[in-house]
Design an enzyme around this catalytic site. Structure first.
Site, mmCIF file in Angstrom:
data_model
loop_
_atom_site.group_PDB
_atom_site.id
_atom_site.type_symbol
_atom_site.label_atom_id
_atom_site.label_comp_id
_atom_site.label_asym_id
_atom_site.label_seq_id
_atom_site.Cartn_x
_atom_site.Cartn_y
_atom_site.Cartn_z
ATOM 1 N N ASP A 27 0.963 -1.077 -0.003
ATOM 2 C CA ASP A 27 -0.060 -0.078 -0.049
ATOM 3 C C ASP A 27 0.722 1.227 0.007
ATOM 4 O OD1 ASP A 27 -2.806 1.402 0.365
ATOM 5 O OD2 ASP A 27 -1.508 1.948 2.290
ATOM 6 N N LYS B 56 1.596 4.414 -3.060
ATOM 7 C CA LYS B 56 1.362 5.838 -2.842
ATOM 8 C C LYS B 56 2.720 6.580 -3.041
ATOM 9 C CE LYS B 56 -1.728 5.085 1.103
ATOM 10 N NZ LYS B 56 -2.040 5.337 2.502
#
Length: 813
Positions: A680, A684
């Site tokens: 994750d 980003k």
């Protein structure tokens, strides 16, 4: 004496009950000394009279029954409205009219033809029958009333079907007729009809009774006119095309004339001519709803927030094209074209000529197109033979859509906004035209696009607020939270930002709900209760094919399959708002394609919530780049989940306990390994790197996973239990300084992993689930630009999505 003229149409005098209601309306008007009432035929009577003419000429015999039916209807009205003491006189007067009708129809039957004069004589009989009945109804209610036959004073030429009025002769005759009416009596005047110099009946054509009312008002210099009809006033658009059309409080004569010419249900332009001479205002009001304020038409409209008052349309238009290089610099081409059309009795709706003079576009009624083409071919036969005019053709099935408003004059940007609105709705403009008065801007579009064009333009101009249509895919925690937020903030957005957000589509795996007019607030429940099986492609096609203005696609999933559809949506003019990290972290080529497509099509593609939920991280980075700053380094704590875990670790908790606590509080995914694996955060950082202008693939990144290799494939509970064996290792690492899971990016390297910081570092001071990003740039070389705040949770993510939706909608105005 102050004077008012009331006009009541066929629906207003269609039944005895309606006639009694108009008596009450006029009785309630005590502001004026003189009251004049102009009446139409009973509803449907004129159409029945003209049908009887056709039946007589064709010798079908139905005209005999028509006379009996009409006579019976009027006698029934007399019986219902007039007391016995006065009934015989009215019955005899009306019976004489039906005898006259029978004689006229019998003559047509014998001759097998009906001249314009004969048709005019028949078509005006309905008004001649209604006026004495209405006058008798007034008298029955205790009001003095006199029926006046307008043939006595409205003087016209001998164009029987649509006669031209002699205003000077009419004015003196009308004043003389009114002088014979007692001061306290209501004058009931027949609409629609007049007479020529020989006293032969003529008719005033379209909107004839309205015209009668304004002719009489102009002749007696009335203070005002009220046209009573079956609508509340003049609408901002055709309600059959735009459900949200609203009543306009006022219009200028010029605006009303433009609207009428281009198809709006308003007074015919010639109807206003007698009023314009004297500046007499005319009201359009509803007989069924007399309390409604209606629309007033006056010389100049007052101030209004709306620069564009109304959107009108004319259907069944053909666009004539005259093209050829031989037209360049040749004077008289347009004149010859107009002369040819005039010779063929073809009315021109719009004209547009290219500045290069190589083409002329002329809009005409479709029924005139063949005749117009033949006339143009004859007029330019020589040029066609020599090749100077290469083509004369017609584009069929077109429509003219127009903006109307006095306040458009001298206002830059109106035309640009019109065309951008049509562009957002994927509507091609075939030709444009604007008059010197700047009260009207017209565009010719395909007839298939007319409804959509009118709706889009109405939303953009005539309505006081903008509307965006939303399609939400994904009804999980974030999607459901967004729906709740949408329901709570809808009214605030409408009030504060003049923006209406309308949810039209909602989908989850395998099912979808769709309503272009808007789904209810309990849309999630309705999706479960009544949604039909529907795949995502079908929903997307429905949304795009509906051509709704300001269409925003919201992806609240984590699906790569959905993200792959963004390019196609953007290409088709659909804005995309998403917290889904997939699209921007696929191959670099796809990221570049999305950015290019959004820029080229001028369509918003917004994804602030893919990094830091509602924190303006991407927005700040974008501003730095757009303003010419160069990004040297990006550092960030980008996982609220891992920030919480390491903050608990710093507070003395064991690592396994911190992970369990984060899961219990809902900070992690159901399987915490989805957070601990670092993917994750990697996505980003990759998004930020690409936003900074750096080119990287996911495989170029260094990513540290916090999941022990031995625990990668076990069940969740076994994984949580197995973490306890690693608590001592984490305790030793934490002893060396404040730990955080950090994303670090430079133009040549991207790394995600655990790092240790001194107590005075900004990352060491983070608490809870806060995120923080540091941008080191040419402008901020020693003290980085910092963005900090809550970076996780459905509420803040939904809030960030809402902010992006509003930005997208406002950017598409």
């Amino acid at each position: 004496m102050s004077c008012i003229v009331h006009k009541f149409g066929g629906t207003s005098v269609g039944t005895p009950e309606r006639i009694r209601s108009i008596v009450d309306l006029v009785r309630g008007d005590v502001r004026h000394d003189r009251r004049i009432v102009v009446v139409s035929a009973f509803s449907g009577v004129t159409d029945r009279l003209l049908a009887a003419v056709d039946e007589a000429v064709s010798r079908r015999g139905g005209h005999i029954d028509a006379v009996d039916t009409l006579r019976r209807r009027h006698l029934d009205a007399i019986e219902a409205l007039v007391p016995m003491t006065g009934r015989r006189v009215v019955e005899d007067e009306v019976d004489a009219i039906w005898r006259e009708l029978a004689e006229l129809l019998d003559g047509m039957y014998l001759l097998r033809e009906a001249t314009e004069r004969a048709r005019a004589a028949v078509s005006g009989l309905g008004e001649r029958a209604s006026a004495p009945i209405v006058a008798a109804a007034f008298r029955a209610e205790g009001m003095d009333a006199v029926a006046l036959d307008a043939r006595r004073f409205i003087r016209t030429d001998s164009t029987f079907a649509e006669a031209l009025v002699d205003f000077d002769a009419t004015a003196s005759a009308t004043r003389a007729a009114m002088e014979g009416v007692p001061a306290n009596a209501v004058a009931i005047v027949t609409g629609f009809i007049g007479s020529n110099e020989q006293g032969v009946q003529t008719t005033l054509g379209r909107s004839g009774s309205d015209y009668s009312a304004t002719i009489v008002a102009g002749a007696v210099d009335a203070d005002e006119v009220i046209i009573w009809t079956d609508v509340d006033g003049v609408l901002s658009a055709d309600p059959r095309l735009v459900r949200t059309a609203f009543t306009l409080p006022e219009l200028s004569y010029r605006e009303a004339a433009e609207m009428a010419y281009f198809g709006a249900k308003v007074l015919h332009p010639r109807t206003m001519a007698p009023l314009q001479r004297r500046g007499i205002p005319v009201w359009i009001r509803n007989t069924m709803r007399p309390e409604a304020p209606g629309t007033v038409i006056r010389p100049e409209a007052g101030t209004s927030e709306l620069r564009v008052k109304a959107i009108t349309s004319v259907q069944d238009v053909s666009l004539l094209m005259i093209e050829g290089t031989g037209m360049i610099g040749v004077p008289g081409i347009a004149s010859r074209a107009f002369s040819a059309l005039a010779d063929a009795a073809v009315n021109v709706l719009v004209i547009s000529q290219a500045s290069s003079e190589q083409s002329i576009c002329i809009g005409v009624r479709a029924l005139d197109a063949r005749r117009a083409l033949d006339s143009l071919e004859r007029a330019f036969r020589r040029e066609r033979e020599t090749g100077l005019v290469t083509e004369i053709r017609a584009v069929e099935d077109c429509a003219v859509v127009s903006l109307v408003g006095d306040r458009m004059r001298m206002q830059p940007g109106i035309a640009g906004r019109m065309f951008s609105t049509l562009g957002y709705a994927n509507i091609n403009v075939l030709a444009i035209a604007q008059g010197a008065a700047e009260t009207n801007i017209s565009a010719v579009v395909s007839g298939a696009d007319a409804r959509r064009a009118v709706r889009s333009l109405h939303d953009a101009f005539a309505r006081s607020h903008a509307r965006a249509h939303l399609v939400l895919v994904g009804t999980g925690v974030v999607g459901a939270t967004f729906l709740e937020l949408l329901s709570r903030t809808r009214e605030t957005l409408l009030e504060k930002r003049n923006l209406e957000l309308r949810l039209v589509g909602l989908a989850r795996t395998g099912v979808a709900a769709w309503d272009p007019e808007g789904l209810p607030d309990d849309a999630r429940a309705s999706l479960l209760d009544r949604a039909e099986p529907c795949d995502l492609d079908t929903l997307v096609e429905k949304a795009v094919d509906a051509h709704l203005e300001r269409l925003v696609f919201i992806d609240a999933t984590a699906s790569a399959e959905v993200a792959r559809r963004y390019a196609g949506l953007l290409e088709r003019g659909v804005a995309v708002v998403t917290p889904n990290k997939r699209a921007n972290t696929m191959e670099q080529a796809y990221y570049d394609r999305l950015q290019r497509t959004a820029a080229r099509r001028g369509v918003p593609f917004l994804y602030e919530t893919t990094v830091g939920a509602a924190l303006p991280i991407i927005g700040v980075l974008g501003d730095l780049v757009r303003s010419g700053d160069r990004i040297r380094r990006i550092e960030g704590v980008l996982s609220g989940t891992l920030a919480y875990v390491f903050n608990r670790l710093a507070g003395g908790s064991r690592f396994s306990e911190a992970v369990r606590e984060a899961r219990r509080l809902g900070f992690t995914e159901p399987d915490p390994r989805d957070d601990l694996g670092g993917e994750d955060v990697a996505r980003k950082l990759l998004t930020l790197a690409r936003e900074a202008g750096w080119s990287f693939e996911r495989t170029d990144m260094e990513v540290e996973s916090l999941v022990p290799p031995a625990l990668r494939d076990v069940e969740v509970e076994a994984f949580l239990a197995g973490l306890e064996a690693h608590d001592e290792e984490w305790a030793r690492r934490a002893a060396g300084g404040r730990l955080q899971f950090v994303a670090t990016g430079e133009p040549d390297r991207l790394r995600v992993g655990v790092a240790s910081f001194d107590a005075d570092h900004a990352f060491a001071r983070l608490g809870g689930t806060d995120n923080m990003v540091l941008f080191t740039t040419d402008r901020y070389p020693t003290r980085p630009m910092i963005v900090q705040g809550a970076g996780a949770g459905p509420d803040v993510t939904a809030g960030g999505m809402m902010a992006d939706v509003v930005r997208a909608a406002e950017a598409m105005r």
